[in-house]
Design a protein around this motif. Sequence first.
Motif, mmCIF file in Angstrom:
data_model
loop_
_atom_site.group_PDB
_atom_site.id
_atom_site.type_symbol
_atom_site.label_atom_id
_atom_site.label_comp_id
_atom_site.label_asym_id
_atom_site.label_seq_id
_atom_site.Cartn_x
_atom_site.Cartn_y
_atom_site.Cartn_z
ATOM 1 N N HIS A 25 0.841 -1.200 0.000
ATOM 2 C CA HIS A 25 0.000 0.000 0.000
ATOM 3 C C HIS A 25 0.879 1.254 0.000
ATOM 4 O O HIS A 25 0.634 2.198 -0.774
ATOM 5 C CB HIS A 25 -0.909 0.017 1.225
ATOM 6 C CG HIS A 25 -1.664 1.306 1.366
ATOM 7 N ND1 HIS A 25 -2.861 1.550 0.720
ATOM 8 C CD2 HIS A 25 -1.364 2.451 2.064
ATOM 9 C CE1 HIS A 25 -3.263 2.773 1.000
ATOM 10 N NE2 HIS A 25 -2.382 3.342 1.817
ATOM 11 N N ASN A 29 1.613 4.170 -3.191
ATOM 12 C CA ASN A 29 1.138 5.541 -2.940
ATOM 13 C C ASN A 29 2.252 6.403 -2.357
ATOM 14 O O ASN A 29 2.124 6.943 -1.245
ATOM 15 C CB ASN A 29 -0.060 5.499 -2.002
ATOM 16 C CG ASN A 29 -1.227 4.719 -2.585
ATOM 17 O OD1 ASN A 29 -1.979 5.235 -3.392
ATOM 18 N ND2 ASN A 29 -1.361 3.456 -2.182
ATOM 19 N N GLU A 31 4.776 9.389 -1.344
ATOM 20 C CA GLU A 31 4.707 10.834 -1.132
ATOM 21 C C GLU A 31 6.116 11.355 -0.860
ATOM 22 O O GLU A 31 6.989 10.620 -0.398
ATOM 23 C CB GLU A 31 3.767 11.161 0.022
ATOM 24 C CG GLU A 31 2.319 10.787 -0.286
ATOM 25 C CD GLU A 31 1.372 11.092 0.859
ATOM 26 O OE1 GLU A 31 0.419 11.842 0.635
ATOM 27 O OE2 GLU A 31 1.595 10.562 1.967
ATOM 28 N N ASN A 38 -1.120 11.364 3.374
ATOM 29 C CA ASN A 38 -1.756 10.048 3.287
ATOM 30 C C ASN A 38 -0.929 8.965 3.962
ATOM 31 O O ASN A 38 -1.481 8.089 4.647
ATOM 32 C CB ASN A 38 -2.007 9.698 1.816
ATOM 33 C CG ASN A 38 -2.974 10.669 1.161
ATOM 34 O OD1 ASN A 38 -3.961 11.065 1.755
ATOM 35 N ND2 ASN A 38 -2.670 11.075 -0.066
ATOM 36 N N THR A 39 0.393 9.012 3.781
ATOM 37 C CA THR A 39 1.256 8.022 4.431
ATOM 38 C C THR A 39 1.171 8.155 5.941
ATOM 39 O O THR A 39 1.045 7.159 6.668
ATOM 40 C CB THR A 39 2.710 8.197 3.969
ATOM 41 O OG1 THR A 39 2.768 8.176 2.538
ATOM 42 C CG2 THR A 39 3.591 7.094 4.523
ATOM 43 N N LEU A 41 -1.242 9.440 7.735
ATOM 44 C CA LEU A 41 -2.557 9.003 8.213
ATOM 45 C C LEU A 41 -2.663 7.482 8.209
ATOM 46 O O LEU A 41 -3.234 6.885 9.136
ATOM 47 C CB LEU A 41 -3.652 9.614 7.341
ATOM 48 C CG LEU A 41 -5.097 9.273 7.745
ATOM 49 C CD1 LEU A 41 -5.397 9.766 9.153
ATOM 50 C CD2 LEU A 41 -6.080 9.865 6.741
ATOM 51 N N PHE A 42 -2.110 6.838 7.190
ATOM 52 C CA PHE A 42 -2.120 5.369 7.120
ATOM 53 C C PHE A 42 -1.402 4.778 8.334
ATOM 54 O O PHE A 42 -1.912 3.871 9.000
ATOM 55 C CB PHE A 42 -1.456 4.913 5.821
ATOM 56 C CG PHE A 42 -1.345 3.423 5.679
ATOM 57 C CD1 PHE A 42 -2.424 2.668 5.238
ATOM 58 C CD2 PHE A 42 -0.160 2.759 5.970
ATOM 59 C CE1 PHE A 42 -2.333 1.291 5.103
ATOM 60 C CE2 PHE A 42 -0.052 1.380 5.837
ATOM 61 C CZ PHE A 42 -1.146 0.643 5.402
ATOM 62 N N TYR A 61 3.714 16.131 9.765
ATOM 63 C CA TYR A 61 3.424 14.754 9.365
ATOM 64 C C TYR A 61 4.305 13.705 10.035
ATOM 65 O O TYR A 61 4.181 12.530 9.734
ATOM 66 C CB TYR A 61 3.523 14.624 7.837
ATOM 67 C CG TYR A 61 2.425 15.391 7.137
ATOM 68 C CD1 TYR A 61 1.084 15.094 7.387
ATOM 69 C CD2 TYR A 61 2.716 16.430 6.271
ATOM 70 C CE1 TYR A 61 0.066 15.803 6.770
ATOM 71 C CE2 TYR A 61 1.704 17.147 5.645
ATOM 72 C CZ TYR A 61 0.382 16.830 5.905
ATOM 73 O OH TYR A 61 -0.625 17.539 5.299
#
Length: 402
Positions: A25, A29, A31, A38-39, A41-42, A61
Amino acid sequence: MALLDQEILKEAITLKEEMVSNRRHIHENPELGMDLPNTSLFVENKLKEMGYTDVKRVGEYGLTATVGKGDGKVFLLRADMDALPIIEDNELAYKSKIEGRMHACGHDMHTTMLLGAAKILKKYEEQIPGIIKFMFQPGEEVMKGAADMIKNGILENPRPDAGLMIHVMPGLPLDIGTVISAEAGPMMASVDWFDISIKGKGGHGSMPYTAIDPVVPMNAIQNALHTLQSRELPPNAITAITVTGIHGCETSNVIPDNVSMGGTIRSYNEEHRQLIKHRMVEISEHIAKAFRCEATVEFPAGAPYFDNSKEVADHIKKALPQYLGKMYMPPMPMDVPAMGSEDFAYISHEIPSSVMMIAASDLRKGGVYGVHHPKLVLDEECMPYGAAAYVGVALSWLEDNQ
């Protein structure tokens, strides 16, 4: 903790399918730099699914969480999460879905292995003799993430007493998953990115005498920079000055107003590092002026050399065979100094820290591409061993340092 020692690798191997799913995943995706919404948050969601209730943002982040009980010693485990601006050139079913971005340095694996370690540690939380703190970091490739997380408190509340990072190492003639520790002392070079811009006066390619061509001093500057090592530093200086790109006009019949050049400086000596930067500015400004142009030099990012702690390195050599057996290898002699850099170096100058490498592709089986290459393929079989190594070093260090 002898029984636990024997169980850690078994636990990690049972998580392999989950780790493969997580890694793919993240790989699909990618970054870049400091911008990892997104990373991050994952990873945050995965930690919360494991039962972590203290997951916190560090900077925008970066992420941290802790596991363990009491007011004992604190051990820091770090994984970087960012990718590179590279077009992936392979046919993997899970290749990058985002054009021009690729996890070409294995940070997707680093993050996945630390998530695996976090899951194991949560299961054994009651047996942890202290606190283990996680550092999921953005911006390693741009040499900004570790410094930003330090600025935003990663080394406080609680303050770690020691730390560890793991990095994948492709192209070794070793069994996949072999973990290699490092000797104490400086073991990765400092790095400074440089950008040199030359301002002239553009014109038509047929009439260079009506222009002030910035390409001419740029060529002279590039050649002059390569004399720094041979003429201004002692012969035993371990440095590398590399120009990695020159940018100017994109059509052949135009002399541009401006051209720029970028690259990196690597060193193991802080005096040499500062001398090179000082002389780079002088050389650029004076050569440009000699050709009627103006030069500006900037150093947008950098990191010191990695100071591999003797305390932690010696502990790893003693403790890790209990967890990995034959899949642990003591430090390998190096014929050529490693000029790669790592911004976890900032952490290494704040707390005793160490680094381990993990064999992630086999030279004997076609694993010929190194990190930062668009054809890089890493073997997911290595990930349980990395997760077990994270857990083993942290647990045993805390046990020895209660």
